[in-house]
Design a protein around this motif. Structure first.
Motif, PDB file in Angstrom:
ATOM      1  N   ARG A  46      30.994  15.628  16.304  1.00  0.00           N
ATOM      2  CA  ARG A  46      32.397  15.693  16.750  1.00  0.00           C
ATOM      3  C   ARG A  46      32.534  15.428  18.258  1.00  0.00           C
ATOM      4  O   ARG A  46      31.554  15.318  18.960  1.00  0.00           O
ATOM      5  CB  ARG A  46      33.044  17.022  16.371  1.00  0.00           C
ATOM      6  CG  ARG A  46      33.215  17.226  14.859  1.00  0.00           C
ATOM      7  CD  ARG A  46      33.869  18.561  14.561  1.00  0.00           C
ATOM      8  NE  ARG A  46      34.261  18.661  13.157  1.00  0.00           N
ATOM      9  CZ  ARG A  46      33.445  18.981  12.164  1.00  0.00           C
ATOM     10  NH1 ARG A  46      32.178  19.260  12.442  1.00  0.00           N
ATOM     11  NH2 ARG A  46      33.853  19.035  10.918  1.00  0.00           N
ATOM     12  N   ASP A  47      33.790  15.359  18.721  1.00  0.00           N
ATOM     13  CA  ASP A  47      34.106  15.069  20.119  1.00  0.00           C
ATOM     14  C   ASP A  47      33.337  13.827  20.592  1.00  0.00           C
ATOM     15  O   ASP A  47      32.739  13.807  21.654  1.00  0.00           O
ATOM     16  CB  ASP A  47      33.779  16.285  21.007  1.00  0.00           C
ATOM     17  CG  ASP A  47      34.305  16.104  22.433  1.00  0.00           C
ATOM     18  OD1 ASP A  47      35.214  15.275  22.623  1.00  0.00           O
ATOM     19  OD2 ASP A  47      33.803  16.778  23.345  1.00  0.00           O
ATOM     20  N   SER A  89      37.683  13.477  17.366  1.00  0.00           N
ATOM     21  CA  SER A  89      36.695  12.481  16.960  1.00  0.00           C
ATOM     22  C   SER A  89      37.444  11.192  16.659  1.00  0.00           C
ATOM     23  O   SER A  89      38.545  11.230  16.096  1.00  0.00           O
ATOM     24  CB  SER A  89      35.931  12.955  15.720  1.00  0.00           C
ATOM     25  OG  SER A  89      35.229  14.150  15.987  1.00  0.00           O
ATOM     26  N   ARG A 144      39.869  10.657  24.775  1.00  0.00           N
ATOM     27  CA  ARG A 144      38.976  11.810  24.606  1.00  0.00           C
ATOM     28  C   ARG A 144      38.826  12.584  25.911  1.00  0.00           C
ATOM     29  O   ARG A 144      38.841  13.824  25.932  1.00  0.00           O
ATOM     30  CB  ARG A 144      37.606  11.324  24.111  1.00  0.00           C
ATOM     31  CG  ARG A 144      36.713  12.414  23.548  1.00  0.00           C
ATOM     32  CD  ARG A 144      35.374  11.829  23.130  1.00  0.00           C
ATOM     33  NE  ARG A 144      34.609  11.368  24.286  1.00  0.00           N
ATOM     34  CZ  ARG A 144      33.869  12.176  25.048  1.00  0.00           C
ATOM     35  NH1 ARG A 144      33.791  13.465  24.790  1.00  0.00           N
ATOM     36  NH2 ARG A 144      33.201  11.693  26.080  1.00  0.00           N
ATOM     37  N   LYS A 164      32.231  12.628  13.030  1.00  0.00           N
ATOM     38  CA  LYS A 164      32.236  14.041  12.633  1.00  0.00           C
ATOM     39  C   LYS A 164      30.817  14.509  12.299  1.00  0.00           C
ATOM     40  O   LYS A 164      30.385  15.601  12.703  1.00  0.00           O
ATOM     41  CB  LYS A 164      33.148  14.237  11.418  1.00  0.00           C
ATOM     42  CG  LYS A 164      34.618  13.978  11.659  1.00  0.00           C
ATOM     43  CD  LYS A 164      35.296  15.142  12.353  1.00  0.00           C
ATOM     44  CE  LYS A 164      36.799  14.956  12.382  1.00  0.00           C
ATOM     45  NZ  LYS A 164      37.486  16.063  13.084  1.00  0.00           N
ATOM     46  N   GLU A 165      30.115  13.678  11.572  1.00  0.00           N
ATOM     47  CA  GLU A 165      28.758  14.056  11.151  1.00  0.00           C
ATOM     48  C   GLU A 165      27.811  14.160  12.331  1.00  0.00           C
ATOM     49  O   GLU A 165      26.866  14.959  12.319  1.00  0.00           O
ATOM     50  CB  GLU A 165      28.228  13.030  10.147  1.00  0.00           C
ATOM     51  CG  GLU A 165      28.950  13.061   8.799  1.00  0.00           C
ATOM     52  CD  GLU A 165      28.469  11.954   7.884  1.00  0.00           C
ATOM     53  OE1 GLU A 165      27.561  11.185   8.314  1.00  0.00           O
ATOM     54  OE2 GLU A 165      28.966  11.842   6.752  1.00  0.00           O
ATOM     55  N   THR A 186      39.503  19.030  20.969  1.00  0.00           N
ATOM     56  CA  THR A 186      38.791  17.763  21.103  1.00  0.00           C
ATOM     57  C   THR A 186      39.112  16.897  19.899  1.00  0.00           C
ATOM     58  O   THR A 186      39.674  17.367  18.896  1.00  0.00           O
ATOM     59  CB  THR A 186      37.272  17.984  21.190  1.00  0.00           C
ATOM     60  OG1 THR A 186      36.820  18.604  19.958  1.00  0.00           O
ATOM     61  CG2 THR A 186      36.917  18.869  22.367  1.00  0.00           C
ATOM     62  N   ASP A 214      41.081  12.106  14.779  1.00  0.00           N
ATOM     63  CA  ASP A 214      41.251  13.371  14.056  1.00  0.00           C
ATOM     64  C   ASP A 214      40.860  14.536  14.967  1.00  0.00           C
ATOM     65  O   ASP A 214      39.823  14.479  15.645  1.00  0.00           O
ATOM     66  CB  ASP A 214      40.384  13.389  12.791  1.00  0.00           C
ATOM     67  CG  ASP A 214      40.749  14.531  11.862  1.00  0.00           C
ATOM     68  OD1 ASP A 214      41.733  14.376  11.111  1.00  0.00           O
ATOM     69  OD2 ASP A 214      40.065  15.571  11.890  1.00  0.00           O
ATOM     70  N   ASP A 242      39.366  17.998  16.082  1.00  0.00           N
ATOM     71  CA  ASP A 242      38.214  18.778  15.632  1.00  0.00           C
ATOM     72  C   ASP A 242      38.595  20.243  15.476  1.00  0.00           C
ATOM     73  O   ASP A 242      39.227  20.826  16.363  1.00  0.00           O
ATOM     74  CB  ASP A 242      37.069  18.657  16.654  1.00  0.00           C
ATOM     75  CG  ASP A 242      36.605  17.220  16.826  1.00  0.00           C
ATOM     76  OD1 ASP A 242      36.596  16.471  15.826  1.00  0.00           O
ATOM     77  OD2 ASP A 242      36.253  16.837  17.967  1.00  0.00           O
ATOM     78  N   TYR A 243      38.221  20.819  14.352  1.00  0.00           N
ATOM     79  CA  TYR A 243      38.423  22.254  14.090  1.00  0.00           C
ATOM     80  C   TYR A 243      39.880  22.671  14.294  1.00  0.00           C
ATOM     81  O   TYR A 243      40.157  23.760  14.822  1.00  0.00           O
ATOM     82  CB  TYR A 243      37.516  23.091  15.003  1.00  0.00           C
ATOM     83  CG  TYR A 243      36.048  22.777  14.863  1.00  0.00           C
ATOM     84  CD1 TYR A 243      35.352  23.046  13.686  1.00  0.00           C
ATOM     85  CD2 TYR A 243      35.353  22.173  15.920  1.00  0.00           C
ATOM     86  CE1 TYR A 243      34.004  22.740  13.560  1.00  0.00           C
ATOM     87  CE2 TYR A 243      34.009  21.865  15.804  1.00  0.00           C
ATOM     88  CZ  TYR A 243      33.333  22.155  14.621  1.00  0.00           C
ATOM     89  OH  TYR A 243      31.992  21.845  14.503  1.00  0.00           O
ATOM     90  N   TYR A 252      34.376   9.493  10.177  1.00  0.00           N
ATOM     91  CA  TYR A 252      33.522  10.480   9.480  1.00  0.00           C
ATOM     92  C   TYR A 252      32.119  10.509  10.071  1.00  0.00           C
ATOM     93  O   TYR A 252      31.478  11.558  10.140  1.00  0.00           O
ATOM     94  CB  TYR A 252      33.472  10.157   7.983  1.00  0.00           C
ATOM     95  CG  TYR A 252      34.814  10.265   7.306  1.00  0.00           C
ATOM     96  CD1 TYR A 252      35.760  11.199   7.712  1.00  0.00           C
ATOM     97  CD2 TYR A 252      35.164   9.397   6.268  1.00  0.00           C
ATOM     98  CE1 TYR A 252      36.991  11.295   7.095  1.00  0.00           C
ATOM     99  CE2 TYR A 252      36.396   9.474   5.647  1.00  0.00           C
ATOM    100  CZ  TYR A 252      37.296  10.424   6.063  1.00  0.00           C
ATOM    101  OH  TYR A 252      38.522  10.512   5.453  1.00  0.00           O
TER     102      TYR A 252
END
Length: 398
Positions: A373-374, A341, A326, A369-370, A339, A261, A263-264, A366
């Motif tokens: 991220r990246d 995750s 990545r 993410k928590e 970037t 996914d 990021d941002y 998830y």
């Protein structure tokens, strides 16, 4: 034995070519972006109709004029089919060769009709030049055609027509013009006329067959691929997973899934616009595909989420692939930086379904993410024959 009158044969062919031209043009209007070459074939059929009508005006117009115009339209129409076939196979149309052959046909017909009348030479030159158009299409089907019935059918028809035309040209040289005069009912000229006109219709059917096959493939791809990124969609991914799950049950090889996914991503859309956001998604899909093996598959699950399926890939090796993805996205590009995750999970049992596997990969995603991220998190799982054993894993990243 009674034979069909040449006028009857020509009239039937004219009507059928006119009808096929309308059909071809209709298909061209609907699918010209998907299947190339249809317009050339439609125009070629229309010129064949014009040639037939011009042949019929010999009693109204000066015979020399009607014959020259009819033969020019006939050669031009057959040549357009060659250009259409080249375009269909993604090649640049040979316009110079087309114009050269057309010019030679017109010049040869004019010379042996007006300057030095010789019916045999006129037929021989005309047939041999037209043969080049057909032979070129046989070559195209042989070199670029799909190994499928549609291509075999079209290629066989084109080869048959090329042979028929060549035989007429050689016969004119060896036996004189009387044996190939199409205006006289009888054998073998009458047989040639019937076969040639029938083949003109069959060739159109043959091209429509390969065009329909191409359109079928395009529609099938559209139903299984994301139009923006050109990777699989949910349906296509589901089919790929079903195939690999069958292999897993037979061979007991590891099957690993990455849930990726951006990021941002909403911030990219808000700052640069959705058009740039689409370019970023296409770039990410390209990067992911570039990091995978041929046996792996990637799908876009909507929005900014991608899923990768890797057959015969242990979890620790999959972590290396995820890290490569990545890292590649950190390399500079003309697009806004982004970037990802990544959550990693492997198939835990032969009875586990896709939704369960996705759920565990998403849980790892998830977690990534928590944790900032990246980065990459994985669901540590153990493959069992009848039940799932998994535990939360560790992660890598910045």
């Amino acid at each position: 034995m009674e034979t069909l009158d040449p006028r009857t044969i020509m009239l039937m062919t004219t009507l059928m070519c006119g009808a096929m031209s309308i059909v071809m043009f209709s298909v061209y209007r609907s699918f010209r972006r998907e299947v190339h070459g249809l317009g050339h074939w439609a125009a070629g059929l229309l010129l064949l109709v014009c040639a037939s009508l011009l042949f019929g005006t010999r009693e109204v117009l000066p015979p020399a004029l009607s014959m020259l115009a009819a033969n020019a339209a006939l050669v031009a129409g057959i040549g357009l089919s060659m250009l259409g076939t080249e375009t269909f196979f993604g090649l640049a149309p040979s316009r110079r060769a087309y114009l050269l052959i057309l010019g030679l046909a017109i010049a040869g017909n004019s010379w042996w009709l007006l300057a030095r009348p010789d019916f045999s030479a006129r037929v021989a030159v005309f047939s041999l030049l037209v043969f080049l158009f057909y032979a070129r299409q046989v070559q195209l089907v042989w070199r670029h055609g799909e190994r499928h019935f549609s291509s075999f059918f079209f290629g066989a028809l084109m080869l048959m027509q090329a042979v028929v035309v060549l035989v007429r040209g050689v016969s004119a040289l060896l036996h004189g013009g009387a044996s190939v005069n199409l205006t006289v009912a009888g054998t073998p000229a009458g047989i040639y006329l019937a076969v040639a006109n029938f083949m003109a219709l069959l060739l159109t059917v043959g091209f429509m067959t390969v065009a329909t096959r191409r359109l079928q493939q395009i529609l099938e791809r559209r139903s299984t691929h994301d139009p923006l990124t050109q990777v699989l969609n949910r349906r296509g991914f589901g089919d790929a997973y079903a195939r690999e799950l069958g292999n897993l049950r037979r061979r007991r090889l590891p099957l690993t899934l990455l849930s990726i996914d951006l990021d941002y991503f909403k911030l990219i859309n808000d700052s640069y616009g959705h058009a740039v956001g689409d370019q970023v998604l296409a770039h990410v899909a390209t990067v992911i595909k570039g990091a995978l093996r041929e046996s792996d598959c990637v799908a876009r699950f909507g929005g900014e989420e991608f899923v990768v399926l890797m057959p015969d890939m242990p979890a620790h090796n999959a972590l290396g692939v995820a890290e490569r993805i990545r890292a590649l996205l950190h390399e500079p590009s003309r697009l806004p930086p982004c970037t990802v995750s990544i959550g990693v999970a492997c198939q835990a049992s032969v009875v586990e379904g896709l939704e369960q596997l996705l759920s565990r990969a998403d849980a790892a995603l998830y977690l990534a993410k928590e944790r900032g991220r990246d980065r990459i998190e994985f669901d540590a799982c153990v493959f069992t024959e009848d039940r799932t054993m998994s535990a939360a894993g560790s992660g890598t990243g910045r």
